[in-house]
Design an enzyme around this catalytic site. Structure first.
Site, PDB file in Angstrom:
ATOM      1  N   HIS A 112       0.847  -1.195   0.000  1.00  0.00           N
ATOM      2  CA  HIS A 112       0.000   0.000   0.000  1.00  0.00           C
ATOM      3  C   HIS A 112       0.880   1.242   0.000  1.00  0.00           C
ATOM      4  O   HIS A 112       1.602   1.508   0.969  1.00  0.00           O
ATOM      5  CB  HIS A 112      -0.924   0.002   1.211  1.00  0.00           C
ATOM      6  CG  HIS A 112      -1.830   1.191   1.256  1.00  0.00           C
ATOM      7  ND1 HIS A 112      -2.763   1.443   0.285  1.00  0.00           N
ATOM      8  CD2 HIS A 112      -1.936   2.216   2.143  1.00  0.00           C
ATOM      9  CE1 HIS A 112      -3.417   2.555   0.571  1.00  0.00           C
ATOM     10  NE2 HIS A 112      -2.928   3.045   1.695  1.00  0.00           N
ATOM     11  N   ASP A 147       0.867   5.168  -0.147  1.00  0.00           N
ATOM     12  CA  ASP A 147       0.123   6.425  -0.041  1.00  0.00           C
ATOM     13  C   ASP A 147       0.809   7.511  -0.873  1.00  0.00           C
ATOM     14  O   ASP A 147       1.980   7.814  -0.633  1.00  0.00           O
ATOM     15  CB  ASP A 147       0.068   6.898   1.411  1.00  0.00           C
ATOM     16  CG  ASP A 147      -0.831   6.042   2.272  1.00  0.00           C
ATOM     17  OD1 ASP A 147      -2.021   5.945   1.957  1.00  0.00           O
ATOM     18  OD2 ASP A 147      -0.335   5.470   3.267  1.00  0.00           O
ATOM     19  N   ASP A 155      -7.934   1.215   2.240  1.00  0.00           N
ATOM     20  CA  ASP A 155      -7.590   2.247   3.228  1.00  0.00           C
ATOM     21  C   ASP A 155      -8.524   3.437   3.329  1.00  0.00           C
ATOM     22  O   ASP A 155      -8.395   4.213   4.263  1.00  0.00           O
ATOM     23  CB  ASP A 155      -6.162   2.747   2.962  1.00  0.00           C
ATOM     24  CG  ASP A 155      -5.488   3.268   4.228  1.00  0.00           C
ATOM     25  OD1 ASP A 155      -5.945   2.920   5.334  1.00  0.00           O
ATOM     26  OD2 ASP A 155      -4.511   4.028   4.128  1.00  0.00           O
ATOM     27  N   HIS A 169      -6.784   9.409  -0.115  1.00  0.00           N
ATOM     28  CA  HIS A 169      -7.471   9.316   1.171  1.00  0.00           C
ATOM     29  C   HIS A 169      -6.674   9.899   2.340  1.00  0.00           C
ATOM     30  O   HIS A 169      -7.122   9.782   3.494  1.00  0.00           O
ATOM     31  CB  HIS A 169      -7.867   7.863   1.453  1.00  0.00           C
ATOM     32  CG  HIS A 169      -6.717   6.905   1.417  1.00  0.00           C
ATOM     33  ND1 HIS A 169      -6.400   6.160   0.305  1.00  0.00           N
ATOM     34  CD2 HIS A 169      -5.800   6.577   2.350  1.00  0.00           C
ATOM     35  CE1 HIS A 169      -5.344   5.414   0.561  1.00  0.00           C
ATOM     36  NE2 HIS A 169      -4.960   5.647   1.796  1.00  0.00           N
TER      37      HIS A 169
END
Length: 1173
Positions: free
Chosen positions: A162, A164, A276, A564
């Site tokens: 993941h 970001d 997420d 997000h």
């Protein structure tokens, strides 16, 4: 973002597991072909099914013979069949859709029929947060040893990382330090062994890596994708937030990523991966379905909802839109069952055991050791049996939470697989465990690495073979064996009473900038489309060419902020600055482009020079000096004998009749239209948020403008010898401690002597409390009243943070008597300015409340309120500022808030959950409604949080300032508040029918008037002013207007975007004979009980008849009209789930270019535009 592990002891509960009907391995290899059951299968009664099966061959033979004879009789010998639906997914099996009875299109009582609604879950669940043992939020999961004897357990372990795009580091810092190494590692380690798999989501990083990668690396990655070892899931520019993002921006960010991916690697994603985002919107499910996605995976939903769904084996379901009575929006969803997406919380219900199989936590790697005390160890021949059985035990327990015997096990965490050693540790150890499991038939299990596609394909195949449907279950014809569900998953709680409702409001300044960039980008896209549509190639193709990369950059900067941890306001301070700087740069670029585009569209500039390199004659009327500054009106210095040109751009589909405003330095001015006809106007003093100096010395100039749909109109601000009356000064009244009151010239001022004051127009009268400046009530033209009861309050919240809202009790009023109140009454605008007195030396808020008297304008129907908010300084630490409207609407604590600006969701305030759990996202609209049909709506032009905590209340949070970190990984509070303005449009409506909000659980739609008001607020008129004045005696050039549409579009039809998707390849597409333009339309669904008002406001037609592209534009011919997906990549409408009656006719038919759109639907079309010959 990472989570600390959630440890706890608890009590036990269990469920049984299901069995299947076959035993051999059906695990697909990388070369397996998809068998995709996309469309509906008719559900039959048992007796009918038995009869058909018993007589199958006789029936089939008879039907085939009859069909053949009919075909031969009507058409003769048939020729070859060709399909106009060409798609890269040639292996798809399309099944006929069942017939579904249509319901009235604008009937507010119609809705989906489903097995589960999220409201039902909230009604049923007690929210006791009982301790479940090792799985703290669940129960002690058990299973029977013989559960997999008839059908083995098929386990797909899906490695992922993941990444970001900005959080605690900027997107570029993350790329340089981590993401580029991760992608290098993926390519190298997967290339070593074809059994290894991986999934990747964020195109922002993949595109950045691609620019740096060598041709060999690019080729290697492409091969991995084509071979099925590496799957691109989602494929958006980012993994977007689903609470604050507007659907325009969601479409943009997914399309930007998907189109880059398709152009570069040649694939289109069909599985969504959203582990997420902090809660999930049904709008996202709809948009993905209409982009051709088939499956979704989600993670962060309320832990109590997860538990309930797991207990009933409903964690996999068909998500259906609550308004979809025809089941065209169904999409298959897998919800992860546990606390987090990290490895300790994905292999099974016991994190202490799962953590032992995160081999990157072995000593020697950089990651933290397992907090439960037992750590992973290298798998060897000596321990493989014990380790494999322990892991398989977790897999089996997890599988009992789902209906099928196909199991998904994510294997990853934030920024994992950063080195070859780390990746090899995971792949090496797991492969050894898999080999042991697979070589022991007695275990009745088969495990391997997989992608999302491997998993979802196998689940669908199993569901086709094994009937998992339950008696009376509605389910779906798309994928049988699973329940149908409608609703959304807000507000998210991950543990105890920790509700993630704070991020609905965190960093509201940048949430507002996000929307400004959206509507500016949309306006620039529309202008670019008309430029390229109207201009002859040789004449002005050069003009936009060098801007195309800035247009792409603006799309990507908007897309990046939808991440997000971007629009949510949950990043580090300096990362927020990076997001803000990117958006500010794009805003400036777009405004410069638009200022030049209007010159070409109005025929002002036609030099052969490269006009995008020369200065523009115009500039935006509102400018920002830096990324975190409020927009400032550029004052027009109208000197004697001069006039200033003002150009207005209308981004709406209908003609705008609207009172507009600019700021001027002088009061003695007049307004003229493009024909130099006098226009009545008004001036009012400009007020500011400063209790020591209320007036700036400048003036607001108002006049009523009329601008054609998607068009331009010119006005002149003149000072001097023109045969027009000067702008009429407003009359001021005041209640203030100033003595004497500083009355600004040339205005007349008088004192307010009563306890109340009023402003009015022909539709309504507003009554204010003079002591505190608050709005008391609205008196309607027919004499009826709506109590508003405006109140400003604050929460004290020492435990709140960027994510969490955890107030210490209820919000307390902060306004005290005897502040400053100034009323301004004029020809076109009536206004009350209030600078309230509070216990602080400088009030954190002031407000302006306006009524417009333009005559037959949308503005006349609304109450406009501007809140100037300055939650600055330590006095406001751990405070959260709210406005509360304490109305007399008997809403039974039921209210409605929008999801992403697309649809409304019913909300109900529950006593069994805490205050913070009753707060919901409000991207653009919230309303309450009484049993008598009275409705009170608040429109916003930025996302905020909303609640209805008591009868008749509608409460909206404006800003929050928080000292502490809330323990969700950010490591800081939110202390970087900026001065900002929040704008609301209040609307009080009376229904012609009664409806009890408590008993009616179906979705509610805004009225048509409300839709139009929201659109005008979120897509304001763009104002440009000449950089230099001109002599008033020289009445040239007469710029006139630009009206590109043949007529305004129907009132319920909204242009989501009108763009050139690939501006840099525009000329190339012309040579390839491809349509170069894209038009995305949304047909609004509106509550017909309120239709009578909306039709009075410049609303001449509705989209009941098909839309005709061929006569939409005045001087442009539309051709090659093709329906496409919302990401502009799919042309097979069956893949997208559209209703059969909406599908356009074949292009060979005479009705080419005529399309029908059902209410609520968003449709995209590719087309070509050329000037009429």
């Amino acid at each position: 973002m990472p989570f600390s592990s959630y440890i706890g002891n608890s009590r036990r509960s269990s469920t049984g597991g299901g069995t299947g009907g076959w035993g051999q391995s059906l695990l697909p290899t990388a070369l397996s072909k998809s068998k995709l059951a996309i469309n509906r299968k008719p559900r039959k009664r048992t007796l009918v099914v038995n009869f058909i099966f018993a007589n199958f061959f006789v029936i089939a033979l008879t039907v085939s013979l009859l069909f053949f004879l009919l075909t031969l009789f009507h058409f003769g010998v048939p020729g070859p069949i060709s399909s106009r639906f060409l798609t890269s997914r040639s292996n798809r099996i399309v099944k006929p859709r069942k017939n579904i009875n249509r319901r009235p299109l604008n009937d507010s009582n119609s809705g989906a029929v489903v097995d589960i609604t999220t409201k039902d879950l909230y009604d049923r669940i007690e929210f006791l947060d009982t301790d479940g043992g090792p799985w703290k939020q669940g129960w002690r999961v058990t299973y029977k040893d013989d559960e997999w004897e008839k059908e083995k357990l098929k386990i797909f372990v899906v490695p992922h990382s993941h990444n970001d795009p900005g959080w605690k580091l900027t997107v570029e810092e993350y790329y340089q330090r981590q993401s580029r190494h991760i992608l290098d590692t993926i390519v190298e380690t997967l290339s070593k062994d074809s059994r290894r798999k991986f999934i990747w989501e964020e195109m922002s990083y993949l595109e950045r890596w691609w620019r740096d990668a060598s041709p060999n690396k690019q080729e290697a990655l492409t091969k991995l994708v084509k071979d099925g070892q590496l799957e691109i899931v989602g494929g958006g520019w980012v993994m977007n937030d689903e609470a604050n993002s507007h659907y325009f921006a969601i479409i943009e960010q997914i399309a930007e990523g998907n189109m880059w991916l398709n152009d570069t690697i040649g694939v289109i994603p069909k599985n969504s991966w959203a582990i997420d985002p902090f809660g999930y919107s049904s709008t996202m499910a709809y948009l993905l379905r209409r982009m051709g996605f088939e499956n979704m995976l989600i993670q962060r939903t309320h832990y109590e909802l997860k538990k309930d769904l797991a207990q009933h084996k409903n964690l996999e379901y068909i998500w259906r839109q609550s308004w979809d009575a025809m089941e065209t929006t169904d999409i298959f969803v897998h919800m992860m069952p546990f606390y987090s997406y990290d490895i300790p919380h994905t292999c099974g219900p016991e994190p202490a055991i799962c953590c032992q199989f995160d081999f990157a936590r072995m000593r020697g790697f950089k990651y933290e050791l397992c907090p439960w005390g037992k750590h992973p160890v290298e798998t060897t021949l000596e321990n493989v049996q014990e380790r494999a059985l322990k892991l398989l035990d977790q897999y089996r327990k997890k599988s009992t939470l789902y209906r099928t015997n196909t199991l998904l096990i994510p294997l990853g965490d934030d920024f994992r697989y950063i080195s070859i050693d780390e990746a090899e540790a995971q792949f090496r150890n797991y492969q050894m465990l898999f080999d042991h499991i697979n070589s022991n038939p007695s275990l009745n299990a088969e495990a391997k690495f997989g992608t999302l596609e491997d998993y979802f394909r196998t689940v669908r195949e199993e569901a086709d073979r094994v009937n998992y449907s339950r008696p009376g279950e509605v389910g779906s014809g798309q994928v049988v064996g699973f329940p149908s569900l409608s609703g959304d998953f807000f507000t998210y709680a991950d543990r105890q009473q920790d509700y993630w409702s704070g991020y609905y409001v965190s960093r509201p300044f940048f949430k507002a900038v996000d929307r400004v960039l959206e509507h500016t980008l949309r306006g620039a896209e529309i202008m670019m489309s008309f430029l390229l549509g109207y201009c002859h190639r040789i004449q002005c193709e050069k003009f936009p060419t060098s801007f195309t990369y800035k247009l792409t950059a603006a799309r990507r900067n908007l897309a990046l902020f939808q991440h997000h941890d971007g629009v949510t306001g949950t990043a580090k301070d300096y990362v927020v600055q990076d997001y803000g700087t990117r958006m500010h740069t794009s805003l400036q670029d777009l405004q410069i482009f638009m200022s030049k585009a209007i010159e070409v569209l109005l025929g002002i500039r036609h030099e052969k020079e490269k006009s995008d390199q020369s200065p523009s004659f115009f500039e935006a009327e509102q400018m920002r000096s830096k990324y975190d500054a409020r927009p400032v009106h550029k004052p027009i210095a109208a000197r004697e004998g001069n006039s200033h040109t003002v150009i207005l751009f209308n981004p709406s589909e209908q003609t705008r009749e609207e009172v507009v405003t600019v700021v001027v330095n002088r009061a003695e001015i007049s307004v003229l239209d493009s024909n130099w006809t006098c226009v009545p106007s008004q001036i009012s003093p400009e007020v500011q948020h400063d209790d020591t100096k209320l007036f700036t010395g400048r003036h607001r100039l108002y006049w009523k403008a009329s601008i054609p749909a998607l068009g331009l109109r010119t006005y002149f601000i003149a000072n001097g010898n023109v045969e027009c009356e000067k702008a009429t000064p407003s009359k001021l009244k005041y209640a203030s401690e100033f003595d004497p009151f500083p009355c600004p010239p040339p205005y007349s001022c008088s004192k307010l002597d009563n306890d109340v004051t009023e402003i009015r127009n022909e539709h309504q009268t507003l009554v204010f409390d003079v002591k505190n400046g608050s709005l008391r009530k609205i008196v309607h033209r027919n004499g009826s009243e709506t109590v508003v009861g405006e109140e400003i309050g604050m929460y004290s919240s020492p435990e709140s943070g960027a994510y969490l809202f955890k107030p210490d009790g209820e919000a307390q009023p902060i306004v005290q008597p005897d502040g400053h109140v100034v009323t301004s009454e004029g020809l076109l605008v009536q206004e009350v300015f209030s600078y309230p007195k509070t216990k602080w030396e400088k009030s954190p808020l002031s407000q302006k409340t306006r009524l417009y008297t333009g005559g037959n304008t949308l503005q006349d129907q609304v109450v406009e309120i501007e809140y100037h908010v300055e939650l600055l300084g330590n006095d406001f630490d751990d405070r959260e500022l709210i406005v509360r409207y304490k109305t007399d609407v008997d809403n039974k604590k039921v209210f409605y808030s929008d999801l992403n600006g697309f649809q409304m969701s019913r909300r109900e305030t529950y006593d069994k959950i805490p205050l913070q759990g009753n707060y919901y996202p409000m991207p653009s609209l919230a309303f309450i409604q009484g049993s008598n049909g009275q409705r009170f709506s608040v429109h916003s032009r930025q996302s905020l949080g909303v609640a209805s905590l008591k009868e008749g209340w509608l409460e909206i949070m404006l800003d929050r300032r928080l000292v502490r970190d809330d323990g969700r990984g950010l490591g800081q509070g939110v202390m970087d508040n900026r001065a900002m303005t929040v704008v609301f449009h209040l609307l009080a409506e009376s229904n012609i029918s009664q409806a009890d909000p408590a008993s009616n659980t179906n979705p509610r739609n805004p009225s048509l008037l409300s839709h139009l008001i929201g659109a005008h607020l979120n897509y304001p008129i763009n104002t440009f002013i000449a950089k230099k004045p001109q002599d008033i005696s020289v009445r040239v050039p007469q710029y006139g207007s630009f009206a590109p549409l043949a007529k305004p579009l129907p009132c319920d039809l909204h242009i989501v975007n009108f763009k050139v998707p690939r501006p840099s390849k525009y000329s190339q597409q012309l040579e390839e004979d491809k349509p170069r333009f894209a038009l995305i339309l949304n047909r609004r669904a509106w509550d017909s009980a309120y239709c009578h008002k909306g039709r009075q406001v410049n609303c001449t037609s509705m989209a009941n008849e098909p839309v005709n592209f061929s006569d939409m534009f005045k001087d442009l011919a539309a051709s090659k009209v093709k329906p496409t997906s919302l990401n502009l990549l799919q042309e097979d409408m069956e893949i997208l789930g559209y209703d059969d009656q909406e599908l356009p006719r074949d292009s060979s038919q005479p009705r080419e270019g005529r399309v029908s759109i059902s209410p609520m639907e968003i449709r995209a079309y590719k087309l070509e535009l050329r000037p009429h010959k």
